[in-house]
Design an enzyme around this catalytic site. Sequence first.
Site, short mmCIF file in Angstrom:
data_model
loop_
_atom_site.label_atom_id
_atom_site.label_comp_id
_atom_site.label_asym_id
_atom_site.label_seq_id
_atom_site.Cartn_x
_atom_site.Cartn_y
_atom_site.Cartn_z
N ARG A 50 -10.21 1.15 6.37
CA ARG A 50 -9.63 0.24 7.33
C ARG A 50 -9.11 0.97 8.58
O ARG A 50 -9.03 0.38 9.66
CB ARG A 50 -8.53 -0.63 6.69
CG ARG A 50 -7.24 0.04 6.18
CD ARG A 50 -6.29 0.40 7.26
NE ARG A 50 -4.90 0.50 6.86
CZ ARG A 50 -4.03 1.30 7.48
NH1 ARG A 50 -4.43 2.07 8.52
NH2 ARG A 50 -2.78 1.33 7.09
N LYS A 90 5.48 13.22 14.93
CA LYS A 90 4.10 13.50 15.33
C LYS A 90 3.81 12.97 16.73
O LYS A 90 4.38 11.97 17.18
CB LYS A 90 3.12 12.86 14.33
CG LYS A 90 3.23 13.42 12.92
CD LYS A 90 2.21 12.77 12.00
CE LYS A 90 2.42 13.20 10.55
NZ LYS A 90 1.57 12.44 9.61
N LYS A 143 0.81 -1.21 0.00
CA LYS A 143 0.00 0.00 0.00
C LYS A 143 0.84 1.26 0.00
O LYS A 143 1.75 1.39 0.83
CB LYS A 143 -0.88 0.01 1.26
CG LYS A 143 -2.07 0.95 1.19
CD LYS A 143 -1.78 2.32 1.70
CE LYS A 143 -1.47 2.41 3.16
NZ LYS A 143 -2.64 2.25 4.01
N ASP A 147 1.62 8.98 13.02
CA ASP A 147 2.13 7.84 12.28
C ASP A 147 3.51 8.13 11.72
O ASP A 147 3.93 7.54 10.71
CB ASP A 147 1.17 7.47 11.14
CG ASP A 147 1.00 8.63 10.17
OD1 ASP A 147 0.35 8.44 9.13
OD2 ASP A 147 1.52 9.74 10.43
#
Lengths: 315, 315
Positions: free
Chosen positions: A112, A230, A68, A226
Amino acid sequence: MKLFAKEEMEKVVHLDKEVIDVVEKAFTDLVKKEVQMPPIMRIDIPEYNGEVDIKSAYIAGYDSFAVKLSSGFFDNYKFGLPSASGMMLLLSSETGIPQAVLADNGYLTEMRTAAAGAVAAKHLAREHINTAGVIGTGAQARYQVKALKLVRDFDRLLVYGRTHEKAEKYKDEMERELGIEVTISRTAEEVVKASDVVITTTPATDPVIKAEWLHPGLHITAMGSDAEHKQELESSVLEKADVFVCDVVAQSIRLGELRACNSQRVIDEAIEMGEITAGSKKGRSSENQITICDLTGTGVQDTAIARYAYERLTK
Amino acid sequence: MKLFAKEEMEKVVHLDKEVIDVVEKAFTDLVKKEVQMPPIMRIDIPEYNGEVDIKSAYIAGYDSFAVKLSSGFFDNYKFGLPSASGMMLLLSSETGIPQAVLADNGYLTEMRTAAAGAVAAKHLAREHINTAGVIGTGAQARYQVKALKLVRDFDRLLVYGRTHEKAEKYKDEMERELGIEVTISRTAEEVVKASDVVITTTPATDPVIKAEWLHPGLHITAMGSDAEHKQELESSVLEKADVFVCDVVAQSIRLGELRACNSQRVIDEAIEMGEITAGSKKGRSSENQITICDLTGTGVQDTAIARYAYERLTK
């Protein structure tokens, strides 16, 4: 190898209980099966305030797996474009040959990710809640709350976002779509203090939630962080919680909320979501607990939703 | 976002001097420009003796960059399928939005890998050679030798492969295509001792070249090793060489020939190809030197060839 456009996927994959089950099973497989899930590959494009993340996971026994790509280019609004884009590729596990390009533009990831939030709430939020709260007013702020509504009933939603105009737009849409009252809070503090479940969905690099705002029974799902720079929750927020759950501990340490955690105890006691969904560990075990779930996102979820989408596209 | 099939790419991208220049420039850019080139992501599929590698590189100033997937599934021959497959994705650097799927099935990778071998030979092999040698009889054994012929003239080719039938097939094809005499050697030793330039193209995990076979003026391009368990050259081969070049030192240490190197001196003196193509360091500086180039493959080459292909496809 076929290319499927986003519109085709939007027809067959929706935010519903089936998708929540698909993602819940993915977490269980992550702990119960042999999984090859290499660290996320990140390409930074500093000149354009962008990054591309590549995730993948092969689950032993599955005849296909996904790779992905997702882009987050935070100046894109200047061109009237969304910041998120991307695609999923489905490869045969047996031959390595690509089967499909799912040009979902991030849609399947939105699905998702929101589904993972629902899985977290399902096991960690109080059974009965009144008020949900969300920090942020973007795509995930919408999807996460809609997903939450599939596992918990609530009749009030508080929202805080840095741009009032966006918060107004969010309020209008969500009131219409969910049929509940949405209130724009002036601070993140107001949201946290008055909500039973809070979802943080920001790309914040400085924490947006402080420990003093926590209260018994609260559940927080932090899905914004992520990447190494952060952070949405102060370390003291993690220390004050009774239960800290994440999708993958190593990843939370590298990219998520555990990165800035000052307490070794919290890290040592961190539970992985799959342990709960597989039944080996408990989620919430009392009404008064403060629970946190840090979601950084895993290739297992991508593989699960890509296979699900492909199955429904080729039915 | 458009999908281009392999056949379309084969029409517009060929192994020629233009492609060699494209790849040479990529190496120069790797050292001269700001490049984001994260470590290669690898997904192992042990049950099927396969692996998928994902490479990427963003070069500052380029308006697009590639993400490349390549699969190597070494039991595929049992299904009558090639072991290599894959694709390249081209993304906009400015918005992160995918522009094209180049479903090249590894063709562009074959091109840029062979071109890299030609760049290596261009700067490292003796000006005038008589005999080229190749260890291996697969796709790269073919492409590397054809690429070499574009930068060096030779009238004899020696080949060694573990399977005689494949070596016979190789000899037939290459004699026809290159119009030169091809001899099947019974050992790798014969090839190395009698060749001016040797290219190793195997997935060997135990070295195929020994130090005792080296001779003055020899150049070796080792392109087979691209993972931790692979190795084509003994450490003593590297130690005996006068010049050791690789595409990226850190990568050669992690996945290439430097991984098994016992000599800190060799590692310290290792030159990156871009330093030579950029003119900051010399390649071969005397007829008698023994030179080695270890190619593990870089995302910069992929981005360069993907952009080149896309430009020619959309002309």
